[in-house]
Design an enzyme around this catalytic site. Structure first.
Site, PDB file in Angstrom:
ATOM      1  N   SER A 139      35.775  31.480  40.975  1.00 50.47           N
ATOM      2  CA  SER A 139      36.651  30.895  39.962  1.00 50.47           C
ATOM      3  C   SER A 139      37.750  30.112  40.663  1.00 50.47           C
ATOM      4  CB  SER A 139      37.277  31.999  39.106  1.00 50.47           C
ATOM      5  OG  SER A 139      38.345  31.514  38.321  1.00 50.47           O
ATOM      6  N   TYR A 152      41.757  39.983  37.883  1.00 44.86           N
ATOM      7  CA  TYR A 152      40.664  39.004  37.867  1.00 44.86           C
ATOM      8  C   TYR A 152      40.746  38.097  39.094  1.00 44.86           C
ATOM      9  CZ  TYR A 152      37.901  34.946  36.335  1.00 44.86           C
ATOM     10  OH  TYR A 152      36.994  33.909  36.266  1.00 44.86           O
ATOM     11  N   ALA A 154      42.171  38.678  41.933  1.00 41.29           N
ATOM     12  CA  ALA A 154      41.861  39.445  43.141  1.00 41.29           C
ATOM     13  C   ALA A 154      40.355  39.591  43.338  1.00 41.29           C
ATOM     14  CB  ALA A 154      42.523  40.823  43.063  1.00 41.29           C
ATOM     15  N   ILE A 185      36.803  25.820  32.017  1.00 41.37           N
ATOM     16  CA  ILE A 185      35.545  25.353  31.431  1.00 41.37           C
ATOM     17  C   ILE A 185      35.400  25.966  30.032  1.00 41.37           C
ATOM     18  CG2 ILE A 185      33.044  25.238  31.690  1.00 41.37           C
ATOM     19  CD1 ILE A 185      34.612  23.697  33.841  1.00 41.37           C
TER      20      ILE A 185
END
Length: 251
Positions: A139, A152, A154, A185
């Protein structure tokens, strides 16, 4: 002989889009997800493109289930050319001290352990066949941490770490490992997050938005086009790459 691919997290969003793209590219597929209903729909959509597509229910964060996914692909197709490790979850947007133990464990289970187990068993298959290409989906939050998404972020940093370690360890065995880092997205997960932030009036201490399109969102096919390239022979000299698709969010 047909090219073959395995995609985890294939039920919706980038996973479904990637499955359809690779089906159009002529890949036979094994698709895995813990959403069986939507996963079966994805497989049927791929079969409509004229390829062999099999769906298997799996929680990739459970080692035995991850192993079964990879074993199914090996047994069915004998060889796996391309592996897209896409499963992943996030927690509700909140400050770090507000994240609960269960939210942390849930995110680690899917994003780190699910990535690790899939990578572990796919590498074993590719070592036997003496080649292959693996792409892990991280991400933009794995490149630059995103406020409100501490756990998230991490876990997505960890995905990049796993990919780069594997790229170094197995390059000499003709196995390539690269990472895609989408950000902003338009997917179901993104829409759910946006709804939560509005309903709970959550404001990020440091806002995150892309530079393109006035900070607007990108589309799934703007990620799956990259997946198609990576699954092709044109990416043959790439390993260890971290490829952002985020509208400039990480600049």
């Amino acid at each position: 002989m047909s090219r073959t691919a395995v995609i985890t997290g294939a039920a919706t969003g980038i996973g479904r889009g990637s499955a359809l793209q690779l089906a159009e590219d002529g890949f036979d597929l094994v698709l895995a997800d813990w959403d069986a209903e939507e996963g079966e729909k994805t497989a049927e959509m791929c079969r409509n493109e004229g390829v062999d597509a099999t769906f298997i229910y799996a929680d990739m964060g459970v080692e035995e289930e991850a192993k079964q996914v990879i074993q199914l692909a090996k047994d069915k197709f004998l060889k796996v050319d391309f592996y897209l490790n896409n499963q992943g979850v996030t927690h509700d947007p909140k400050l770090l001290h507000e994240i609960t133990e269960s939210e942390a464990e849930y995110t680690i289970h899917s994003n780190i352990m699910g990535t690790f187990f899939g990578l572990k068993y796919m590498i074993q298959v590719m070592l036997e066949q003496e080649d292959g290409h693996i792409v892990l989906v991280s991400s933009s939050s794995g490149i630059r941490s995103e406020t409100g998404f501490g756990m998230y972020s991490a876990t997505k940093h960890a995905v990049i770490g796993l990919a780069q370690d594997a790229a170094m360890e197995y390059a000499g065995k003709n196995i390539r490992v690269n990472t895609i880092c989408p950000g902003g997205i338009m997917t179901g997960m993104t829409q759910k997050i946006g709804k939560y932030m509005m309903e709970h009036q959550f404001v990020q201490p440091k806002p995150s938005a892309g530079l393109l399109r006035g900070g607007g969102l990108g589309q799934v096919d703007e990620v799956t086009g990259l997946v198609s390239f990576l699954a092709s022979e044109k990416s043959g000299f790439m390993t260890g790459a971290i490829l952002s698709v985020d509208g400039g969010n990480t600049l």
